[in-house]
Design a protein around this motif. Structure first.
Motif, PDB file in Angstrom:
ATOM      1  N   SER A  79      -3.632   2.609  -6.418  1.00 23.50           N
ATOM      2  CA  SER A  79      -4.829   2.452  -5.972  1.00 23.50           C
ATOM      3  C   SER A  79      -5.215   3.459  -4.863  1.00 23.50           C
ATOM      4  O   SER A  79      -6.321   3.430  -4.595  1.00 23.50           O
ATOM      5  N   VAL A  80      -4.266   3.747  -3.864  1.00 25.05           N
ATOM      6  CA  VAL A  80      -4.566   4.676  -2.815  1.00 25.05           C
ATOM      7  C   VAL A  80      -3.817   5.912  -2.992  1.00 25.05           C
ATOM      8  O   VAL A  80      -4.087   6.793  -2.124  1.00 25.05           O
ATOM      9  N   ARG A  81      -2.919   6.174  -4.008  1.00 27.64           N
ATOM     10  CA  ARG A  81      -1.986   7.432  -4.016  1.00 27.64           C
ATOM     11  C   ARG A  81      -3.057   8.649  -4.103  1.00 27.64           C
ATOM     12  O   ARG A  81      -4.226   8.484  -4.633  1.00 27.64           O
ATOM     13  N   ASP A  94     -11.194  -1.186  -0.255  1.00 28.78           N
ATOM     14  CA  ASP A  94     -10.152  -0.869   0.759  1.00 28.78           C
ATOM     15  C   ASP A  94     -10.136  -1.693   1.976  1.00 28.78           C
ATOM     16  O   ASP A  94      -9.265  -1.749   2.606  1.00 28.78           O
ATOM     17  N   TYR A 114       3.534   5.209  -2.971  1.00 27.84           N
ATOM     18  CA  TYR A 114       2.326   4.711  -2.861  1.00 27.84           C
ATOM     19  C   TYR A 114       1.773   3.710  -4.072  1.00 27.84           C
ATOM     20  O   TYR A 114       2.112   3.866  -5.204  1.00 27.84           O
ATOM     21  N   TYR A 118      -4.998  -4.839   7.438  1.00 24.96           N
ATOM     22  CA  TYR A 118      -3.473  -4.052   7.023  1.00 24.96           C
ATOM     23  C   TYR A 118      -2.575  -4.452   7.970  1.00 24.96           C
ATOM     24  O   TYR A 118      -2.786  -4.574   9.332  1.00 24.96           O
ATOM     25  N   VAL A 127       0.728  -1.256  -0.004  1.00 24.18           N
ATOM     26  CA  VAL A 127      -0.166   0.010  -0.047  1.00 24.18           C
ATOM     27  C   VAL A 127       0.943   1.289   0.027  1.00 24.18           C
ATOM     28  O   VAL A 127       0.729   1.988  -0.799  1.00 24.18           O
ATOM     29  N   LEU A 152      -5.977   6.945   6.115  1.00 27.23           N
ATOM     30  CA  LEU A 152      -6.812   6.526   5.134  1.00 27.23           C
ATOM     31  C   LEU A 152      -7.814   7.340   4.923  1.00 27.23           C
ATOM     32  O   LEU A 152      -8.854   7.439   5.612  1.00 27.23           O
ATOM     33  N   LEU A 191     -12.290   6.387   1.968  1.00 27.60           N
ATOM     34  CA  LEU A 191     -12.442   4.960   2.027  1.00 27.60           C
ATOM     35  C   LEU A 191     -13.513   4.193   1.259  1.00 27.60           C
ATOM     36  O   LEU A 191     -14.531   4.796   1.089  1.00 27.60           O
ATOM     37  N   ARG A 244      -5.082   9.406  -1.724  1.00 27.22           N
ATOM     38  CA  ARG A 244      -6.115   9.188  -0.708  1.00 27.22           C
ATOM     39  C   ARG A 244      -5.513   8.643   0.609  1.00 27.22           C
ATOM     40  O   ARG A 244      -6.072   8.827   1.630  1.00 27.22           O
ATOM     41  N   PHE A 245      -4.543   8.034   0.627  1.00 26.28           N
ATOM     42  CA  PHE A 245      -3.654   7.427   1.921  1.00 26.28           C
ATOM     43  C   PHE A 245      -2.375   8.337   1.900  1.00 26.28           C
ATOM     44  O   PHE A 245      -1.917   8.748   1.012  1.00 26.28           O
TER      45      PHE A 245
END
Length: 125
Positions: free
Chosen positions: A63-65, A90, A60, A94, A48, A83, A86, A67-68
């Protein structure tokens, strides 16, 4: 030896936020890099976010760049993962990972030496 303990998992609705923490203990000065991975039921574990401790470099998964966010404590004994926005995609367990040696290359594919027990993230639609 390094021990890792995650906390902060929970259950949120789509669009919600959570913050995960990973506390490191033991031989923490030996840690060179840390990362967050996740694994959903029936799926492979995926990387992640990654942080290189000495200079704070982060990267990152696509898929999460955006947002996380991953960051570390000033004493480098803990990392965090914020996070946001979401979605049910997701939802996963973790895991925090750490290593003493962090060569160039795909951090999400190689073996990591230290792992935490994981924190569950559930996202309802």
């Amino acid at each position: 030896q390094v021990q890792l303990v995650e906390s902060g998992g929970g259950s949120v609705q789509t669009g919600g936020s959570l913050r995960l923490s990973c506390a490191a203990s033991g031989n923490t000065p030996s840690i060179a890099c840390m990362a967050w991975f996740r694994q959903a039921p029936g799926k492979e574990r995926e990387g992640v976010a990654y942080i290189y401790n000495s200079n704070g470099y982060t990267t990152y998964d696509d898929s999460v760049r955006g947002r996380f966010t991953i960051w570390q404590d000033n004493d480098k004994k803990a990392i965090y993962l914020q996070l946001n926005y979401l979605t049910p995609e997701d939802a996963a367990r973790y895991y925090c990972a750490a290593d003493n040696w962090c060569p160039n290359g795909p951090w999400y594919r190689r073996s990591w030496t230290y792992w935490g027990q994981g924190a569950q993230v559930t996202v309802s639609s």
